[in-house]
Every structure is written in structure tokens, then in C-alpha cells.
Write an enzyme that holds these catalytic residues in place. Sequence first.
Site, PDB file in Angstrom:
ATOM      1  N   LYS A  81       0.864  -1.179   0.000  1.00 51.58           N
ATOM      2  CA  LYS A  81       0.000   0.000   0.000  1.00 51.58           C
ATOM      3  C   LYS A  81       0.898   1.226   0.000  1.00 51.58           C
ATOM      4  CE  LYS A  81      -4.552   0.669   0.506  1.00 51.58           C
ATOM      5  NZ  LYS A  81      -5.676  -0.133   0.066  1.00 51.58           N
ATOM      6  N   VAL A 179     -26.534   1.477  -0.070  1.00 53.17           N
ATOM      7  CA  VAL A 179     -26.783   1.024  -1.440  1.00 53.17           C
ATOM      8  C   VAL A 179     -26.082   1.969  -2.422  1.00 53.17           C
ATOM      9  CG1 VAL A 179     -28.805  -0.429  -1.103  1.00 53.17           C
ATOM     10  CG2 VAL A 179     -29.139   2.031  -1.275  1.00 53.17           C
ATOM     11  N   GLY A 180     -24.760   2.059  -2.248  1.00 59.70           N
ATOM     12  CA  GLY A 180     -23.910   2.819  -3.156  1.00 59.70           C
ATOM     13  C   GLY A 180     -23.493   1.909  -4.303  1.00 59.70           C
ATOM     14  N   VAL A 182     -21.455  -0.694  -4.645  1.00 61.85           N
ATOM     15  CA  VAL A 182     -21.526  -2.147  -4.442  1.00 61.85           C
ATOM     16  C   VAL A 182     -22.926  -2.552  -3.986  1.00 61.85           C
ATOM     17  CG1 VAL A 182     -20.576  -4.146  -3.237  1.00 61.85           C
ATOM     18  CG2 VAL A 182     -19.073  -2.250  -3.832  1.00 61.85           C
TER      19      VAL A 182
HETATM   20  P1  NAD Z   1     -20.056   3.994  -2.063  1.00 53.48           P
HETATM   21  O1  NAD Z   1     -19.512   5.241  -1.475  1.00 53.48           O
HETATM   22  O2  NAD Z   1     -20.446   3.966  -3.504  1.00 53.48           O
HETATM   23  O3  NAD Z   1     -21.351   3.519  -1.233  1.00 53.48           O
HETATM   24  C1  NAD Z   1     -21.455   3.616   0.139  1.00 53.48           C
HETATM   25  C2  NAD Z   1     -22.908   3.949   0.440  1.00 53.48           C
HETATM   26  O4  NAD Z   1     -23.088   3.931   1.860  1.00 53.48           O
HETATM   27  C3  NAD Z   1     -23.342   5.325  -0.050  1.00 53.48           C
HETATM   28  O5  NAD Z   1     -24.539   5.225  -0.797  1.00 53.48           O
HETATM   29  C4  NAD Z   1     -23.526   6.124   1.250  1.00 53.48           C
HETATM   30  O6  NAD Z   1     -24.560   7.107   1.138  1.00 53.48           O
HETATM   31  C5  NAD Z   1     -23.907   5.019   2.216  1.00 53.48           C
HETATM   32  N1  NAD Z   1     -23.697   5.332   3.618  1.00 53.48           N
HETATM   33  C6  NAD Z   1     -22.627   5.914   4.197  1.00 53.48           C
HETATM   34  N2  NAD Z   1     -22.811   6.005   5.526  1.00 53.48           N
HETATM   35  C7  NAD Z   1     -24.018   5.459   5.779  1.00 53.48           C
HETATM   36  C8  NAD Z   1     -24.788   5.255   6.958  1.00 53.48           C
HETATM   37  N3  NAD Z   1     -24.335   5.629   8.157  1.00 53.48           N
HETATM   38  N4  NAD Z   1     -25.996   4.667   6.848  1.00 53.48           N
HETATM   39  C9  NAD Z   1     -26.471   4.299   5.644  1.00 53.48           C
HETATM   40  N5  NAD Z   1     -25.787   4.455   4.493  1.00 53.48           N
HETATM   41  C10 NAD Z   1     -24.592   5.029   4.570  1.00 53.48           C
HETATM   42  O7  NAD Z   1     -18.978   2.879  -1.745  1.00 53.48           O
HETATM   43  P2  NAD Z   1     -18.861   1.424  -2.404  1.00 53.48           P
HETATM   44  O8  NAD Z   1     -17.847   1.458  -3.481  1.00 53.48           O
HETATM   45  O9  NAD Z   1     -20.216   0.885  -2.689  1.00 53.48           O
HETATM   46  O10 NAD Z   1     -18.206   0.594  -1.207  1.00 53.48           O
HETATM   47  C11 NAD Z   1     -18.972   0.195  -0.087  1.00 53.48           C
HETATM   48  C12 NAD Z   1     -18.078  -0.498   0.928  1.00 53.48           C
HETATM   49  O11 NAD Z   1     -17.493  -1.653   0.329  1.00 53.48           O
HETATM   50  C13 NAD Z   1     -16.903   0.349   1.435  1.00 53.48           C
HETATM   51  O12 NAD Z   1     -16.655  -0.003   2.769  1.00 53.48           O
HETATM   52  C14 NAD Z   1     -15.758  -0.110   0.552  1.00 53.48           C
HETATM   53  O13 NAD Z   1     -14.507   0.074   1.195  1.00 53.48           O
HETATM   54  C15 NAD Z   1     -16.068  -1.571   0.404  1.00 53.48           C
HETATM   55  N6  NAD Z   1     -15.498  -2.196  -0.791  1.00 53.48           N
HETATM   56  C16 NAD Z   1     -15.810  -1.719  -2.029  1.00 53.48           C
HETATM   57  C17 NAD Z   1     -15.279  -2.332  -3.156  1.00 53.48           C
HETATM   58  C18 NAD Z   1     -15.627  -1.847  -4.552  1.00 53.48           C
HETATM   59  O14 NAD Z   1     -15.401  -2.593  -5.499  1.00 53.48           O
HETATM   60  N7  NAD Z   1     -16.195  -0.659  -4.706  1.00 53.48           N
HETATM   61  C19 NAD Z   1     -14.422  -3.441  -3.028  1.00 53.48           C
HETATM   62  C20 NAD Z   1     -14.132  -3.934  -1.731  1.00 53.48           C
HETATM   63  C21 NAD Z   1     -14.681  -3.292  -0.636  1.00 53.48           C
END
Ligand code: NAD
Length: 343
Positions: A81, A179-180, A182
Site C-alpha cells: 500500500k 446502497v452505493g 456495491v
Molecule cells: P459507495 O460510497 O459507492 O457507497 C457507500 C454507500 O453507503 C453510499 O450510498 C452512502 O450514502 C452510504 N452510507 C454511508 N454512511 C451510511 C450510513 N451511516 N448509513 C447508511 N448508508 C450510509 O462505496 P462502495 O464502493 O459501494 O463501497 C462500499 C463499501 O465496500 C466500502 O466499505 C468499501 O470500502 C467496500 N469495498 C468496495 C469495493 C468496490 O469494489 N467498490 C471493493 C471492496 C470493498
Amino acid sequence: MNAFPQLLEGRFEGLHLLSDARTSLRALVGIHSTKFGPALGGTRALATYAGEEDAATDVLRLARGMTYKATLAGLPLGGGKAVIMLPRGPFDRVALFEAFGRAVDSLGGRYITTEDSGTSTADMAVVARTTRHVVGLEGRSGDPSPVTAFGVVRGIEAAAKVALGRSDLQGLKVTVLGVGNVGMNLCRELHQRGAKLYVSDIARERVQQMVEAYGAVPLGEAELYAQEADVFAPCALGGSINDVTVGVLRVRVVAGAANNQLLEPRHGAALARAGITYVPDYAINAGGLINVAQELTGYDREKAYARASRIHDTIEELLTRARKTGERPEQVADHMVEEKLYG
Ligand code: NAD
């Protein structure tokens, strides 16, 4: 800085301090392991580090996490990292990232970078001007979220098999927090398999989309934690399993995409005491890493999905081992990795 005790204890290969006077670059690259391949992991660029000790602690913790995720997923990669301590005042971002690329290049391919918090695909396009040891570029493997969500649903299928004795997800009740990128894709995958969805997000329009597209039931955050269901899928930020939530959860399995779901290791024990099966986050959310790793051999989406599908077997193996040995799933996952690395 007195980093050697930490490096030796955590079995790190090294910690590089990389600087460039012209651009004021101050970067740290932590390399945990290159046993199975180059150390791949994103670059965080933040202005908030108190100093290099703070940055070193962060980069080492994250580098080790990458080794564990890549090794459990069976990828030909190690773990590393990078952290850039951004200047607090004005600076030339393009020049800084070009200098960072040169610094990465000086490691000769032992470390491969990609984006992370505080860096974008645009920053990585700049990095790519001065090193080829960068992945996740625009127009290559693309958005990792659909592959991550697919891996998570395969992990949920395995958990449903081992912990709930189910051969499919038809009628399975799943609560999804966040529901972002992922979470939305996960809702689609779950809906296709006949699951009943309950969702919560601070972004109301995203919740509404899930209601309209998949008939999800919208809930407030506290209501979602308290909703009786089969599976809770944390897909927002880390730390969603904590002293408060462990007491209110009424599910049998926790399996979601978020990183660092357990606020502290002891919360894994608390879940086990409550009779809830925890699917370790780094085991089930490896799809994004699997996707980007495919760039190293020429990106092939089908291969990425085929590999992410194997998350099912990994989860099945580790949950079955946990049942046999009485260890918690997250302990079994760590042991499976450590057997491969040091056994
Ligand atoms: P993102 O930012 O697109 O989605 C996160 C969602 O969570 C958003 O819609 C946000 O509004 C919501 N949120 C934040 N705080 C909240 C709360 N207190 N209550 C309800 N909703 C809340 O992120 P993502 O890319 O979908 O990733 C989601 C998680 O998965 C993160 O922890 C990320 O590290 C992990 N992750 C993502 C990937 C990837 O491929 N994107 C891979 C491995 C791990």
C-alpha cells in the site's frame, strides 16, 4: 521514527520513504509480502496525517490487509500500500503524482499501485506517465463494484448453504446497509436470486431506486439493524459491527462488502456469542481486487467473474473449518492465509 519493531513483528518485507524536493513529495510505501507476486495495493493521498509515524502505521496496517485479501483469494499477488502525505498548502498535483510515479518505478515492480481514498483514476493516469506499475486505469478493468457485488452474493450463497442449510436464496431475507456502488449491484444480484430486500442509506434517492427496481423495503438505519432477517450485508462504511449493533441484530449471518466491518476484533467474538455467523470481510469482498488484478495479464471480464465466483468455495471451506474446529470464521481465514504464507 522507530519502525523496525513493528516491521519485524508484522513480518513486513519493508517500508520505503520516498521523497522529491522539487514537488515536496512525501510518500510511504509499505510492502508486506511479495511471496506470491508483486505487492499490489492502492495509494491514499491525505493531508491529515499527523506525521510520518502516523502515516507509517496506516500504510503498514493496510499493506498487511492486502496480503491477506490477495492470498485468501488465491491471486498471484502480494500485499502493499502507499500513502502520500499531501502538502497542506497549494501544490501542483500533476507534478506531485508524476514524481510519485517515478518513486513507484524505482521499486522495480515489487509494488503496483492503484487508486484508493483521496486518489482518482485521473491521478493514476498521471502516475502512468512515469511508471507502468499501475492498474485500475480508465478504459481497462473499469468499475470494480459489479464484480465485488457478484463475489459477495457468491459468498452469501456459501454462507446460506453452511449456516442456514439452504441450497438457494429464494425468499431469503437480507438487510443491506448502504446502497452505493456495491450495495446497489448486490441488491440486483440478490433480487435475481429471489431474495427479499430491506435497505437503508443516507442517500434517499438511492433507497428509492432500490424500492422501485427490486421491491426493497426502505428502513431507517436503526430500524435496519433491528430488522429480523437471515442475512445482514454491511455495504457502507467500516465499524458497523460494534457494541451497540451486536445487541440489536436479529439475523443469523453477517456477510457484506464493507471493509473493516468489525469495529474491534472482540466484536467478532460478540457475534459468535449471539449465534451469528460472520463471513470475514476481506474474504467476501475480494471481487474488486480480483477484477483489477486481471489487468496484469490482459483484462478479461469473463475470467474476472469466473475467479470471483470461487469466493463461494473459499467461504464454504472457511465456514466448514470453523464449525469443525470451533474457531471463529475470521480466525480461520487468518490461519488459512498464514498457512500459505509461512506454513
Ligand atoms: P459507495 O460510497 O459507492 O457507497 C457507500 C454507500 O453507503 C453510499 O450510498 C452512502 O450514502 C452510504 N452510507 C454511508 N454512511 C451510511 C450510513 N451511516 N448509513 C447508511 N448508508 C450510509 O462505496 P462502495 O464502493 O459501494 O463501497 C462500499 C463499501 O465496500 C466500502 O466499505 C468499501 O470500502 C467496500 N469495498 C468496495 C469495493 C468496490 O469494489 N467498490 C471493493 C471492496 C470493498
